[in-house]
Structure formats: C-alpha cells, structure tokens
Design a protein around this motif. Structure first.
Motif, PDB file in Angstrom:
ATOM      1  N   THR A 195     -13.220 -15.396  25.451  1.00 13.10           N
ATOM      2  CA  THR A 195     -13.580 -16.594  26.197  1.00 13.10           C
ATOM      3  C   THR A 195     -12.445 -16.912  27.161  1.00 13.10           C
ATOM      4  O   THR A 195     -11.326 -17.170  26.724  1.00 13.10           O
ATOM      5  N   LEU A 196     -12.738 -16.887  28.430  1.00 14.85           N
ATOM      6  CA  LEU A 196     -11.749 -17.179  29.457  1.00 14.85           C
ATOM      7  C   LEU A 196     -12.175 -18.414  30.237  1.00 14.85           C
ATOM      8  O   LEU A 196     -13.352 -18.599  30.532  1.00 14.85           O
ATOM      9  N   MET A 197     -11.200 -19.232  30.560  1.00 17.81           N
ATOM     10  CA  MET A 197     -11.464 -20.421  31.361  1.00 17.81           C
ATOM     11  C   MET A 197     -11.038 -20.113  32.795  1.00 17.81           C
ATOM     12  O   MET A 197      -9.943 -19.614  33.037  1.00 17.81           O
ATOM     13  N   VAL A 198     -11.934 -20.423  33.714  1.00 20.21           N
ATOM     14  CA  VAL A 198     -11.742 -20.090  35.123  1.00 20.21           C
ATOM     15  C   VAL A 198     -11.916 -21.356  35.957  1.00 20.21           C
ATOM     16  O   VAL A 198     -12.773 -22.190  35.667  1.00 20.21           O
ATOM     17  N   ARG A 199     -11.075 -21.466  36.990  1.00 22.09           N
ATOM     18  CA  ARG A 199     -11.226 -22.562  37.948  1.00 22.09           C
ATOM     19  C   ARG A 199     -11.853 -21.979  39.209  1.00 22.09           C
ATOM     20  O   ARG A 199     -11.302 -21.062  39.813  1.00 22.09           O
ATOM     21  N   VAL A 200     -13.020 -22.496  39.566  1.00 24.96           N
ATOM     22  CA  VAL A 200     -13.767 -21.979  40.710  1.00 24.96           C
ATOM     23  C   VAL A 200     -13.679 -22.990  41.845  1.00 24.96           C
ATOM     24  O   VAL A 200     -14.109 -24.137  41.701  1.00 24.96           O
ATOM     25  N   ILE A 221     -10.102 -20.087  21.508  1.00 19.10           N
ATOM     26  CA  ILE A 221     -11.057 -20.865  22.299  1.00 19.10           C
ATOM     27  C   ILE A 221     -12.451 -20.271  22.119  1.00 19.10           C
ATOM     28  O   ILE A 221     -12.695 -19.116  22.437  1.00 19.10           O
ATOM     29  N   SER A 222     -13.327 -21.081  21.599  1.00 22.00           N
ATOM     30  CA  SER A 222     -14.717 -20.678  21.410  1.00 22.00           C
ATOM     31  C   SER A 222     -15.547 -21.177  22.584  1.00 22.00           C
ATOM     32  O   SER A 222     -15.284 -22.258  23.118  1.00 22.00           O
ATOM     33  N   PRO A 223     -16.565 -20.418  22.976  1.00 25.77           N
ATOM     34  CA  PRO A 223     -17.463 -20.917  24.015  1.00 25.77           C
ATOM     35  C   PRO A 223     -18.406 -21.989  23.475  1.00 25.77           C
ATOM     36  O   PRO A 223     -19.048 -22.708  24.235  1.00 25.77           O
ATOM     37  N   VAL A 224     -18.460 -22.122  22.154  1.00 25.72           N
ATOM     38  CA  VAL A 224     -19.376 -23.047  21.481  1.00 25.72           C
ATOM     39  C   VAL A 224     -18.596 -24.272  21.009  1.00 25.72           C
ATOM     40  O   VAL A 224     -17.499 -24.155  20.471  1.00 25.72           O
ATOM     41  N   ALA A 253     -25.944  -8.279  18.377  1.00 25.32           N
ATOM     42  CA  ALA A 253     -25.109  -9.442  18.075  1.00 25.32           C
ATOM     43  C   ALA A 253     -23.829  -9.353  18.897  1.00 25.32           C
ATOM     44  O   ALA A 253     -23.354  -8.267  19.205  1.00 25.32           O
ATOM     45  N   VAL A 254     -23.296 -10.515  19.235  1.00 24.29           N
ATOM     46  CA  VAL A 254     -21.997 -10.597  19.888  1.00 24.29           C
ATOM     47  C   VAL A 254     -21.068 -11.384  18.973  1.00 24.29           C
ATOM     48  O   VAL A 254     -21.515 -12.240  18.198  1.00 24.29           O
ATOM     49  N   TYR A 255     -19.795 -11.076  19.067  1.00 25.39           N
ATOM     50  CA  TYR A 255     -18.763 -11.759  18.297  1.00 25.39           C
ATOM     51  C   TYR A 255     -17.933 -12.577  19.272  1.00 25.39           C
ATOM     52  O   TYR A 255     -17.475 -12.042  20.281  1.00 25.39           O
ATOM     53  N   VAL A 256     -17.756 -13.850  18.964  1.00 25.66           N
ATOM     54  CA  VAL A 256     -16.934 -14.734  19.786  1.00 25.66           C
ATOM     55  C   VAL A 256     -16.049 -15.542  18.861  1.00 25.66           C
ATOM     56  O   VAL A 256     -16.305 -15.642  17.655  1.00 25.66           O
ATOM     57  N   ALA A 303     -17.180 -25.379  16.720  1.00 21.82           N
ATOM     58  CA  ALA A 303     -18.146 -24.301  16.980  1.00 21.82           C
ATOM     59  C   ALA A 303     -19.145 -24.163  15.838  1.00 21.82           C
ATOM     60  O   ALA A 303     -20.355 -24.120  16.059  1.00 21.82           O
ATOM     61  N   THR A 304     -18.650 -24.094  14.599  1.00 23.04           N
ATOM     62  CA  THR A 304     -19.567 -23.913  13.467  1.00 23.04           C
ATOM     63  C   THR A 304     -20.416 -25.157  13.248  1.00 23.04           C
ATOM     64  O   THR A 304     -21.586 -25.041  12.881  1.00 23.04           O
ATOM     65  N   LEU A 305     -19.851 -26.316  13.497  1.00 23.96           N
ATOM     66  CA  LEU A 305     -20.627 -27.555  13.360  1.00 23.96           C
ATOM     67  C   LEU A 305     -21.749 -27.595  14.397  1.00 23.96           C
ATOM     68  O   LEU A 305     -22.883 -27.981  14.079  1.00 23.96           O
TER      69      LEU A 305
END
Length: 173
Positions: free
Chosen positions: A55-60, A113-116, A135-138, A11-13
């Motif tokens: 951050t949530l992972m969803v199966r659609v 789990i980061s979204p980035v 600002a948002v925190y993730v 994420a930071t990279l």
C-alpha cells in the motif's frame, strides 16, 4: 475465507462490519531484515510475491480533496509507475507522499498501512494484475500482519478500481 482470531485493527473491524470474509496471516516482523516489508511478508508467509500487494500513498497534483492523496496498491516485487497513477486519475503528475503524511492520513504506521479501514477514505487504485488472482494479501494494519481476501472484495470495501499502475520491468511482470 473466514476470519479466525483476527487482531482488532481498523482493517479487520471494517472487513468484519462489511461482512467480507478474509484470511488472517501473522508472522514475526524482523526489524533487521534487508527485505522490504512486503517482500518480508511474502517470504514469511510462503506466498508468491505477485499476490502480496504493498500500500503506497501518493500525492497527485490537480486533485484537491484530501490534499491530493491517493492510495495505490502494487505487487511487492514491483515498482509503482507514478505517471500511470496520475494518468489513471486524469492528471499529469504524482509523487510518493511523505511517510508522515501517509501515517497521518491513514492512521497506520509505515510498513503496516492497510488500504482497508483508513482514517480518511481516499481514492484507491489497485494494479490490474490483481484481477487475475484468487486472493490478494494486503497489510492488516500492523507490521507482521496481513489479511487475504478476494480482489473484488478489496475493490468493494475500498471503493477502488483496477488500473495498470505497476512499472513494467524489462523481464516483464
């Protein structure tokens, strides 16, 4: 927001490579805490839970790319409205992905789990409440580490879009 002493995570990279300014927020993760990872982060950082997004992972169902996996971000004190996620993607059904699938796809461990900087970039939705925040925190890519950034920058780096995906509780948001 300048990145100072950011741990090297995907994420930071990715944020640094994209030239996106971000804040670094580390705290001691308590494995025995009764709080969810996100609420623990908000409390430890002294930040309004409305600005900290999980951050949530969803199966659609109906989406074929990447097994139908999608990333959804909602404030940590809120729940995800799975029907709203499906609707936002033009589909009828969605379900939370298994932790194993989330970890395998993202390259991160559950609770970090980061979204980035995910291993596999996925369609990403961010609850529309983020649009009103400075600002948002993730998650920054590990437990006990968050990054803060402008919502527009989060949209840019994840190719996300805003949608009303948080469940509305009787007391409101």
């Amino acid at each position: 927001m300048a990145a100072a002493k950011a741990p090297a995570t995907p994420a930071t990279l990715a944020l640094t490579a994209a030239g996106i300014g971000f804040g670094v927020h580390q705290y001691s993760h308590d494995p025995g805490s009764d709080l969810s990872f996100g609420l623990e982060a908000a409390a430890a950082l002294g930040v309004d839970p409305a600005a900290v997004f999980k951050t949530l992972m969803v199966r659609v169902s109906g989406l074929t790319r990447h097994g139908g996996l999608t990333v959804a971000l909602v404030p940590v004190a809120e729940s995800l409205d799975l029907k709203a996620v499906a609707r936002a993607l033009g589909q009828k059904k969605a379900a939370l992905a298994s932790p194993a699938d989330a970890q395998r796809s993202s390259g991160y461990v559950t609770g970090g789990i980061s979204p980035v900087g995910q291993r596999t970039p996925l369609p990403t939705l961010i609850d529309e409440s983020a649009e009103t925040l400075h600002a948002v925190y993730v998650s920054g890519g590990r437990r006990g580490f968050d990054v803060s950034l402008a919502p527009a920058d989060l949209v840019s780096i994840t190719d996300a879009r805003f949608a009303p995906i948080a469940a509305i509780h009787p007391a409101g948001r």
